[in-house]
Design an enzyme around this catalytic site. Structure first.
Site: not given
Length: 659
Positions: A25, A65, A114-115, A154, A184, A259, A350, A377, A404, A454, A466
């Site tokens: 790139h 990249h 990984p963007l 972006e 850009n 690109h 837990r 929890s 998360e 859990h 869940h």
């Protein structure tokens, strides 16, 4: 220093690297070369002679990249990344992988690609800086005083993770964080405005950031923006850099054609001519080498000055210096297991984990962590310590909100920064929300710890959304991730000890909602066995068993009960507890063969989750008491009966296998 010449040299190296590989790139490095030239030659505090200097600024290329940008900068700055590595871009065994890799290339602070994850890493690093400063700086001497700089594109702004981490950064007022946004308007598919027309300035201001907009090719504007960002101490700073992708390319500037693909030999020559630089491949003018050499001398002096300051601080603050060394080395006491609570009554693992954590916090002052809005929890709140937030970084409890994936990226950043060992928590079923950051942590060998509670259909009334079914085995599939599922409250302490001793990758603790009995250590062979990953709990006869039963977590008890009934009928049955496949597979072959009773053909596994992957241990014809369909909404005890997770059903399955 001739900034234009520096920037154009970066462009030349970036074009040549991508062209030599015929892959990569070039557009982003060419577009952001001016910003990078200003930052790296005038503001970034680091020392290529000592890449691990504790008080260095951190630089994250979140838009990984564009990796030829950072490789060019590392080479020019004097890091151990010779030109031969740039010439070998993206090739086997080179130090210049397609995307920057932490631990593989000196000077790379985080694995990116990984963007958006690099943005989260930056937030974690900025938080860690604030936390160390709160603990160790004195009125007289600031030994922790550095910035975190991030380049993003972006793509980062489009990925949802940026919403999570930038919102948290604004909330926490991270005044030592500066993000440069390469605006850009081009992505792989073309003009991003076919899908993306956000008002980024308003968005970042709404998050509580200090926002500026500059011409990304105007050196004076870039310099002023950086200094204004440094002057803003109460908010993180976001600098919108209006740039042209592929800057200088006569035919591809401003288009998606540059690109994610090489410019082509002819276009490279035309671009170099347009920029006024040598057509020679991988050419660096002596003037640029001299300028970076002079800068290196300044940076080496900066660290020498810090070393002197640190030495004085150590002398004046002996107790703090001891704590500093402990935070930096993060040594785990050999007798840590002896400091943990003793459990005699039934508890959910837990809950046992929460009690263990309170003890660990007292023994390990560098241990910090929190939850994605589920601390009550997950039982992960450290009761005797304060919370981390705006103007409050002395504490040890993180609150991530319902974020998360953001939590995972921030955890990675804190761990990468150094000074703290971090854990994060949510429900096991939401592991898919943290999986991308867990995977990158595994790639980087980061010893982050996930507390995922859990852990089965025993969640009960919340229903199948869940109730994790396939989740544990999907985590076991991921290379370099250690998955622990303790069988009772006492073994939960062993699990935490094992997690803390694992310093070469992430660890996941899978813990129950429901109470588990404390298993009888006098009756069953358990003491000192957890670290082996799998071990024989009991065998009713001598020699080769008639039946091998493998169980994990909450299913160990019903398996033992079923085995007792079988033994009473004369079956030579062996029960193996396997809390961790990864630890077991690290044992020698002789031990594995003994535990797995290699000559025994009748085998079964009992686990409240998918049967996927257990074929390795029980063979194609082995029996399973597992769950290969989604759960249902009902009390956990009712579900256990309906789904066959009872000692009686395990016994019946075993009898059928033996028939």
């Amino acid at each position: 220093m001739d900034l234009k010449l520096v920037a154009n040299t970066i462009r030349g190296l970036s074009m040549d690297g991508v062209q030599a590989a015929n892959s990569g790139h070039p557009g982003m490095p060419m577009g952001m070369a001016d910003v990078a030239a200003v930052l790296w030659t005038q503001y970034l505090k680091h020392n290529p002679s000592n890449p691990d200097w504790a008080d260095r600024d951190r630089f994250i290329l979140s838009c990984g990249h564009g990796s030829m940008l950072i490789y060019s900068l590392l080479n020019l700055s004097g890091y151990d990344l010779p030109m031969s590595e740039l010439q070998n871009f993206r090739q086997w065994d080179s130090k210049t992988a397609g995307h920057p890799e932490y631990g593989h290339t000196v000077g790379v602070e985080a694995t990116t690609g990984p963007l958006g994850q690099g943005c989260g890493n930056g937030v974690g690093m900025a938080i860690a800086e604030e936390m160390l400063a709160a603990r160790f700086n004195t009125e007289a001497k600031k030994i922790v005083d550095h910035y975190t700089y991030v380049f993003c594109s972006e793509g980062e702004l489009e990925e949802g993770i940026s919403n999570e981490v930038f919102s948290l950064a604004g909330n926490h007022g991270l005044g030592k964080m500066v993000v440069f946004y390469d605006e850009n308007f081009i992505s792989i598919e073309g003009d991003v405005r076919i899908t993306y027309t956000d008002d980024v300035v308003k968005r970042m201001e709404a998050y509580g950031w200090h926002v500026q907009t500059v011409d990304g090719h105007d050196y004076a504007e870039i310099q002023s923006a950086i200094e204004a960002a440094q002057a803003e101490t109460g908010k993180p700073s976001f600098i919108v850099c209006k740039t042209k992708i592929g800057f200088g390319s006569p035919n591809k500037e401003g288009t998606h054609g540059c690109h994610g693909a090489p410019l082509g030999e002819e276009e490279v020559l035309l671009t170099k001519k347009a920029l006024g630089i040598s057509e020679e491949k991988f050419f660096v003018p002596q003037e640029v080498r001299d300028a970076f050499a002079a800068r290196l001398g300044e940076l080496q002096q900066a660290e020498a000055d810090w070393d002197a300051l640190f030495a004085e601080w150590q002398t004046e603050n002996a107790d703090l210096a001891t704590q500093w060394n402990l935070h930096m080395t993060q040594e785990i006491p050999a007798d840590l297991g002896d400091k943990l609570p003793v459990f005699d009554a039934p508890l959910a693992t837990r809950v046992a984990s929460g009690k263990v954590l309170q003890s660990l916090a007292k023994e390990l002052p560098f241990l910090v962590g929190g939850s994605a809005d589920l601390a009550g929890s997950n039982m992960t709140h450290l009761n005797d310590y304060s919370d981390i937030g705006k103007d409050a970084f002395e504490g040890r409890n993180f609150h991530y909100g319902v974020r998360e994936i953001g939590m995972g990226a921030v955890m990675n950043g804190v761990q990468l920064h150094g000074g703290f060992r971090i854990y994060g928590a949510t429900f096991l079923v939401f592991a898919d929300y943290v999986r991308p950051t867990l995977r990158v942590a595994a790639l980087m060998n980061l010893p982050v710890i996930y507390v995922l509670t859990h852990d089965s259909f025993w969640v009960g009334e919340d229903g199948p959304t869940h109730q994790p079914i396939e989740t544990i085995n999907s985590l076991r599939m991921m290379p370099n991730v250690t998955v622990l599922r303790p069988s009772d409250p006492k073994e939960t302490g062993c699990a935490w000890t094992a997690a803390l001793k694992n310093t070469s990758g992430p660890t996941v603790l899978c813990l129950t909602r429901q109470n588990l009995e404390v298993l009888d250590r006098e009756k069953y062979n358990m003491d000192g066995q957890f670290a082996k990953g799998a071990y024989t709990m009991c065998q009713s006869g001598e020699g080769q068993p008639d039946l091998l039963m493998i169980a994990t977590g909450s299913e160990v008890k019903i398996t033992l009960d079923a085995a007792e009934k079988l033994a009473a009928e004369g079956v030579n049955v062996k029960v193996v507890n396997m809390p961790c496949r990864e630890l077991f597979e690290a044992q020698d072959e002789a031990y594995q063969s003994e535990v797995m009773a290699d000559g025994c053909s009748k085998r079964m596994v009992v686990e409240a989750g998918s049967s996927f992957g257990w074929e390795k241990y029980i063979g194609r014809c082995g029996a399973t008491v597992c769950k290969d369909t989604f759960g249902a909404s009902a009390p956990g005890g009712v579900l256990a009966e309906k789904f066959g997770f009872t000692a009686e059903n395990v016994y019946e399955k075993a009898k059928a296998l033996l028939a």
